[in-house]
Design an enzyme around this catalytic site. Structure first.
Site, PDB file in Angstrom:
ATOM      1  N   CYS A 244     107.202  72.980 -19.390  1.00 30.87           N
ATOM      2  CA  CYS A 244     108.585  72.856 -19.598  1.00 30.87           C
ATOM      3  C   CYS A 244     108.923  72.682 -18.746  1.00 30.87           C
ATOM      4  O   CYS A 244     109.487  72.064 -17.322  1.00 30.87           O
ATOM      5  CB  CYS A 244     109.306  74.512 -19.382  1.00 30.87           C
ATOM      6  SG  CYS A 244     111.198  74.573 -19.475  1.00 30.87           S
TER       7      CYS A 244
ATOM      8  N   CYS B  11     112.767  73.259 -17.387  1.00 28.41           N
ATOM      9  CA  CYS B  11     112.611  74.480 -16.567  1.00 28.41           C
ATOM     10  C   CYS B  11     112.630  73.817 -14.672  1.00 28.41           C
ATOM     11  O   CYS B  11     112.729  74.147 -14.020  1.00 28.41           O
ATOM     12  CB  CYS B  11     111.739  74.821 -15.981  1.00 28.41           C
ATOM     13  SG  CYS B  11     112.082  75.985 -18.236  1.00 28.41           S
ATOM     14  N   ASP B  12     111.306  72.939 -14.414  1.00 25.27           N
ATOM     15  CA  ASP B  12     110.616  72.130 -13.725  1.00 25.27           C
ATOM     16  C   ASP B  12     110.405  70.966 -13.248  1.00 25.27           C
ATOM     17  O   ASP B  12     110.516  70.527 -11.555  1.00 25.27           O
ATOM     18  CB  ASP B  12     108.958  72.518 -13.912  1.00 25.27           C
ATOM     19  CG  ASP B  12     108.839  73.825 -13.589  1.00 25.27           C
ATOM     20  OD1 ASP B  12     109.541  75.102 -13.532  1.00 25.27           O
ATOM     21  OD2 ASP B  12     108.259  74.791 -14.609  1.00 25.27           O
TER      22      ASP B  12
END
Ligand code: NAP
Length: 315
Positions: A134, A137-138
């Site tokens: 992701c 997200c990261d």
């Protein structure tokens, strides 16, 4: 007496949320159950450029936040629970969750897909420690570092482009010598100064001590093995894996008809072989898996569920 819902939707991605919105707006008692993250795969995407009406600053999470708000506004209830068993043959269907048993007149399965893993040594061990599925997200964790993006489809190339906003360098590693991604996205990647390509290559192993420190690649044409070590100053490299998705259909694999890759077969009205059971979104057999087709499926499924209830329960 235990509540019997008009509609229970399994999965709160765009298909499930759209079904929830349409069902609740149709004055049906509507429960949406989600076992993981609300929003499905689209919350892992930063840029949503091809959803009609979605223009400036349209991110996956912001689009989903508006869908949730709309569902709540019309009275759909969204809860977290994992359904482990379904009993679909009776007129009243039963869903057995970890937290409760739910009863309903109709079920809309919108359980989506989950990222395909590379299944190489180190992948599981380093997930969240350098290996990610992701970018939204990261990406931030890899500011000024070096990132390898694995895959050659729309997801890999789009997410690689997004990752250039954070990383010092992004290298797309693809198993063939030609990308699968749409030409328009490919062109952007080929032009991007921070993006490089490694062709005909896969990951063989991910190594490190607590975090990813090196990645072992294999050239599929020459058989050559190459180990890439993180720069000493960086200490780590990122590995973002976008090699497709696997349908989340194990719950109904012995009950509904699946194709050979595990997607559920429906008709154009999202109906399955069981009356009162509908399927919407990425987990069904279809030619285009996008937010725009997922929300369309969800709307159709909800309207069909309403029609089914009128026919089966109210006449
Ligand atoms: P995908 O289209 O299935 O592409 C997967 C990529 O990973 C392919 O390039 C494939 O290689 C490679 N791959 C598969 N298994 C592999 C393995 N074991 N090891 C190494 N590489 C492997 O998946 P996706 O890119 O996630 O897209 C999924 C769907 O969502 C598609 O329909 C796509 O069009 C859609 N999508 C659309 C957008 C958009 O329109 N903006 C954005 C994202 C996704 P090969 O090419 O050799 O098969």
């Amino acid at each position: 007496m235990e509540k019997i819902y008009d509609v229970i939707i399994v999965g709160a991605g765009p298909a499930g949320l759209s079904a929830g919105l349409y069902a609740a707006r149709g004055k049906m008692s509507t429960l949406i159950l989600e076992k993981e993250k609300i929003g499905g795969q689209i919350v892992t995407t930063e840029e949503v450029a091809n959803y009609p009406g979605s223009v400036l600053n349209a991110t996956g999470p912001s689009l989903v936040a508006r869908m949730i708000e709309q569902c709540n506004e019309f009275g759909a209830v969204i809860e977290k629970d994992a359904i482990n068993e379904v009993k679909l043959d009776g007129k009243i269907k039963e869903l057995v969750g970890e937290k409760a048993i739910y009863r309903t007149k109709t079920v809309i399965l919108a359980s989506g897909v989950s990222p395909r893993l590379m299944n190489v040594p180190g992948e599981k061990e380093f997930t969240g420690k350098g290996v990610s599925y992701c970018a939204t997200c990261d990406a931030d964790f890899f500011t000024d570092l070096e990132i390898f993006v694995i895959g050659g489809g729309d997801s890999a190339v789009e997410e690689a482009l997004h990752l250039t906003k954070f990383a010092r360098k992004v290298t797309i590693v693809h198993r063939r010598d030609e990308l699968r991604a749409a030409k328009s996205i490919q062109e952007k990647a080929f032009k991007h100064e921070k993006i490089d390509f490694i062709w005909c290559t896969t990951v063989k192993e991910i190594k490190g001590d607590g975090i990813v420190e090196s990645v072992v690649f294999e050239n599929l044409k020459t058989g050559e093995i190459m180990e890439h070590h993180a720069d000493e100053e960086d200490g780590m490299v990122g590995v973002f894996v976008f090699i497709g998705y696997i349908p989340q259909t194990s719950l109904v694999k012995d009950i509904l008809e699946l194709d050979r890759t595990g997607y559920i077969k429906t008709d154009d009205n999202m109906k399955t072989s069981i009356a009162g059971v509908f399927v919407a979104g990425d987990c069904r057999v279809k030619s285009l898996r996008q937010v725009v087709t997922a929300v369309s499926d969800g709307a159709i499924a909800a309207i069909q569920a309403e029609k089914y209830i009128v026919d089966a329960f109210e006449e």
